[in-house]
Write a protein that holds these residues in place. Structure first.
Motif, PDB file in Angstrom:
ATOM      1  N   UNK A 177       0.842  -1.199   0.000  1.00  0.00           N
ATOM      2  CA  UNK A 177       0.000   0.000   0.000  1.00  0.00           C
ATOM      3  C   UNK A 177       0.879   1.251   0.000  1.00  0.00           C
ATOM      4  N   UNK A 178       1.934   1.243   0.818  1.00  0.00           N
ATOM      5  CA  UNK A 178       2.861   2.368   0.859  1.00  0.00           C
ATOM      6  C   UNK A 178       3.605   2.503  -0.466  1.00  0.00           C
ATOM      7  N   UNK A 179       3.957   1.367  -1.061  1.00  0.00           N
ATOM      8  CA  UNK A 179       4.674   1.372  -2.332  1.00  0.00           C
ATOM      9  C   UNK A 179       3.795   1.947  -3.451  1.00  0.00           C
ATOM     10  N   UNK A 180       2.535   1.543  -3.471  1.00  0.00           N
ATOM     11  CA  UNK A 180       1.616   2.047  -4.489  1.00  0.00           C
ATOM     12  C   UNK A 180       1.327   3.534  -4.287  1.00  0.00           C
ATOM     13  N   UNK A 181       1.205   3.938  -3.034  1.00  0.00           N
ATOM     14  CA  UNK A 181       0.967   5.349  -2.734  1.00  0.00           C
ATOM     15  C   UNK A 181       2.139   6.205  -3.196  1.00  0.00           C
ATOM     16  N   UNK A 182       3.339   5.692  -2.961  1.00  0.00           N
ATOM     17  CA  UNK A 182       4.551   6.403  -3.396  1.00  0.00           C
ATOM     18  C   UNK A 182       4.613   6.486  -4.913  1.00  0.00           C
ATOM     19  N   UNK A 183       4.204   5.416  -5.590  1.00  0.00           N
ATOM     20  CA  UNK A 183       4.216   5.404  -7.048  1.00  0.00           C
ATOM     21  C   UNK A 183       3.221   6.418  -7.609  1.00  0.00           C
ATOM     22  N   UNK A 184       2.029   6.480  -7.011  1.00  0.00           N
ATOM     23  CA  UNK A 184       1.011   7.438  -7.458  1.00  0.00           C
ATOM     24  C   UNK A 184       1.493   8.862  -7.238  1.00  0.00           C
ATOM     25  N   UNK A 185       2.105   9.095  -6.075  1.00  0.00           N
ATOM     26  CA  UNK A 185       2.606  10.433  -5.773  1.00  0.00           C
ATOM     27  C   UNK A 185       3.684  10.861  -6.764  1.00  0.00           C
ATOM     28  N   UNK A 186       4.491   9.909  -7.197  1.00  0.00           N
ATOM     29  CA  UNK A 186       5.546  10.217  -8.169  1.00  0.00           C
ATOM     30  C   UNK A 186       4.953  10.607  -9.519  1.00  0.00           C
ATOM     31  N   UNK A 187       3.823   9.945  -9.863  1.00  0.00           N
ATOM     32  CA  UNK A 187       3.219  10.191 -11.178  1.00  0.00           C
ATOM     33  C   UNK A 187       2.418  11.486 -11.212  1.00  0.00           C
ATOM     34  N   UNK A 188       1.531  11.682 -10.210  1.00  0.00           N
ATOM     35  CA  UNK A 188       0.649  12.860 -10.292  1.00  0.00           C
ATOM     36  C   UNK A 188       0.637  13.738  -9.051  1.00  0.00           C
ATOM     37  N   UNK A 189       1.511  13.431  -8.080  1.00  0.00           N
ATOM     38  CA  UNK A 189       1.615  14.287  -6.908  1.00  0.00           C
ATOM     39  C   UNK A 189       0.517  14.104  -5.884  1.00  0.00           C
ATOM     40  N   UNK A 190      -0.399  13.172  -6.073  1.00  0.00           N
ATOM     41  CA  UNK A 190      -1.495  12.944  -5.143  1.00  0.00           C
ATOM     42  C   UNK A 190      -1.215  11.679  -4.347  1.00  0.00           C
ATOM     43  N   UNK A 191      -0.881  11.830  -3.057  1.00  0.00           N
ATOM     44  CA  UNK A 191      -0.558  10.662  -2.239  1.00  0.00           C
ATOM     45  C   UNK A 191      -1.563  10.430  -1.122  1.00  0.00           C
ATOM     46  N   UNK A 192      -2.618  11.278  -1.036  1.00  0.00           N
ATOM     47  CA  UNK A 192      -3.540  11.202   0.096  1.00  0.00           C
ATOM     48  C   UNK A 192      -4.820  10.447  -0.223  1.00  0.00           C
TER      49      UNK A 192
END
Length: 347
Positions: A177-192
Motif C-alpha cells: 500500500x505504501x509502495x503504491x501510494x509512493x508510485x502514485x505520488x511520483x506520477x501525479x503528486x497525489x498521495x492522500x
C-alpha cells in the motif's frame, strides 16, 4: 481479572473438548489431567511460550537458566511452574502477540516479526497491544521481498499489480500500500487519496518459497535466516520489510507486575551470562593503563594489589566472541597468568 480468568478457562475448555489429542483412548471424554491443569491457573501469572518452531528450544533454555522449573506432559499445552506462581501456556508464536496484546496472557516470547504482523492487522491502543520488555538476542531473521533470480523483477515497484504470496498478509498489504501510494505520488503528486490495493496478496501457511516456481506468485514475502532455502528455490531478495529477533513481551495490564519484573530480570541475567565470560590476569602496574584499554569491562575492571611489588590482578567481563583476540592482545602487552571462565548467571 476474574472475568479475564473465566474467559481464558472457557477458551481452553472449548479447545480441550474439540481437540481429539486431549481425549483418553479416543473416547468422547476430555482428559482429566488437562481439566485439573486448567482449573489450577487461578492466581498464576500466565507466560506464553512458542509450542514449536525455531524459537522454542532456545526459549526453553532461557527459562531453565532462569530457574523456572516445570514439567510439561507431552499431551498438554499448559505446564504449571513448581517454584513460582506461574503457568506456561504453549501457543503458536504467531498467536502470542494476540493473547498478550488482549491481556489474556501476561508475558510471552515471540518474534518481533509476529508482533509487527499483529499490529499491522490490529493496531495497538492505549489499553491493548503488547509492550516489548527485552530483546532476547536470538532468532535473528529478515522478512524480505523475494523474486526469481532470472525473472523480470529487480525492484519492489516492479511487483505492483502482481501476485504476491506470504504468511504475513498484514505486513505485506501495508508494505505494498505504501509502495503504491509512493508510485502514485511520483506520477501525479497525489498521495492522500484512498485507493484499493492493486497488488494481489495471497495467504500461504507454509512452503511459501515454492510459490514462484509453481506459478502461483510473481514474488513472495517470507522470512530469511541464512538464505539457503531462498537460494535453493532460485530466489533473490530485493527488499527487507522487517528485521526480527526473539523478544520478551508483556501485557499493558499484567496481573502481577512484581513477578513480571522478576522474570524479566532473571532472563536478562541469563542472556548476559551467555554473552560474556570472565577474564582474570596479572600485570605490572606500569602497563596497567594499556591492559585496561584492552579490557575495559562491562562497567570497569576489578583491580587488586598482589603480594609482589608493583603487580596487580585484574578481573573483568569480556564479550565471549572477542575473548580470543583479547587474550592475544593481553599477552602481547605483558599480561601473565591469563585465565578465562564461564558465567553461569548474572544480574
Amino acid at each position: 481479572l476474574v472475568e479475564d480468568y473465566l474467559t481464558l478457562i472457557g477458551i481452553l475448555v472449548v479447545a480441550l473438548v474439540e481437540h481429539s489429542s486431549f481425549r483418553i483412548n479416543g473416547s468422547s471424554e476430555p482428559d482429566q489431567l488437562l481439566i485439573n491443569c486448567i482449573f489450577s491457573l487461578e492466581g498464576r501469572l500466565l507466560f506464553a511460550v512458542p509450542k514449536k518452531g525455531r524459537l522454542q528450544q532456545t526459549a526453553l533454555d532461557l527459562l531453565d537458566g532462569s530457574d523456572i522449573q516445570f514439567r510439561r506432559d507431552h499431551r498438554l499445552d499448559i505446564a504449571l511452574v513448581k517454584n513460582h506462581p506461574i503457568a506456561l501456556v504453549f501457543l503458536p508464536a504467531a498467536d502470542i502477540p494476540t493473547f498478550v496484546g488482549e491481556g489474556r496472557v501476561d508475558l510471552g516470547i515471540t518474534g518481533r516479526d509476529q508482533i509487527c504482523e499483529h499490529e499491522a492487522v490490529t493496531p495497538p491502543t492505549e489499553s491493548t497491544g503488547a509492550e516489548e520488555v527485552l530483546d532476547l538476542g536470538f532468532g535473528y531473521c529478515r522478512l524480505q521481498v523475494q523474486v526469481p533470480k532470472n525473472g523480470p523483477y529487480n525492484e519492489p515497484k516492479d511487483l505492483i499489480g502482481r501476485n504476491i504470496c506470504t504468511s504475513f498478509v498484514g505486513l505485506t498489504e501495508k508494505y505494498f500500500a505504501a509502495l503504491e501510494e509512493q508510485e502514485v505520488a511520483t506520477i501525479n503528486g497525489d498521495s492522500k487519496a484512498t485507493r484499493q490495493l492493486k497488488t494481489e496478496i495471497k495467504y500461504l501457511g507454509g512452503s511459501v518459497e515454492a510459490a514462484c516456481a509453481l506459478g502461483v506468485a510473481d514474488g513472495i514475502v517470507d522470512l530469511v535466516e541464512s538464505g539457503e532455502t531462498m537460494n535453493a528455490a532460485g530466489l533473490k531478495a530485493i527488499d527487507t520489510v522487517v528485521e526480527s529477533k526473539a523478544v520478551l513481551i508483556r501485557s499493558k495490564h499484567p496481573s502481577n507486575q512484581e513477578l513480571v519484573d522478576k522474570v524479566a530480570g532473571r532472563i536478562k541475567g541469563v542472556i548476559a551470562a551467555q554473552r560474556y565470560v570472565t577474564c582474570a590476569y596479572n600485570i605490572h602496574r606500569s602497563i596497567l593503563p594499556t591492559a585496561t584499554k584492552i579490557t575495559p569491562g562491562k562497567r570497569a575492571p576489578t583491580i587488586m594489589a598482589l603480594d609482589e611489588a608493583d603487580w596487580v590482578a585484574v578481573h573483568v567481563m569480556v564479550e565471549k566472541e572477542k575473548i580470543a583476540t583479547v587474550m592475544d592482545e593481553l599477552a602481547s602487552c605483558g599480561a601473565e597468568d591469563i585465565l578465562v571462565g564461564s558465567i553461569a548467571n548474572s544480574r
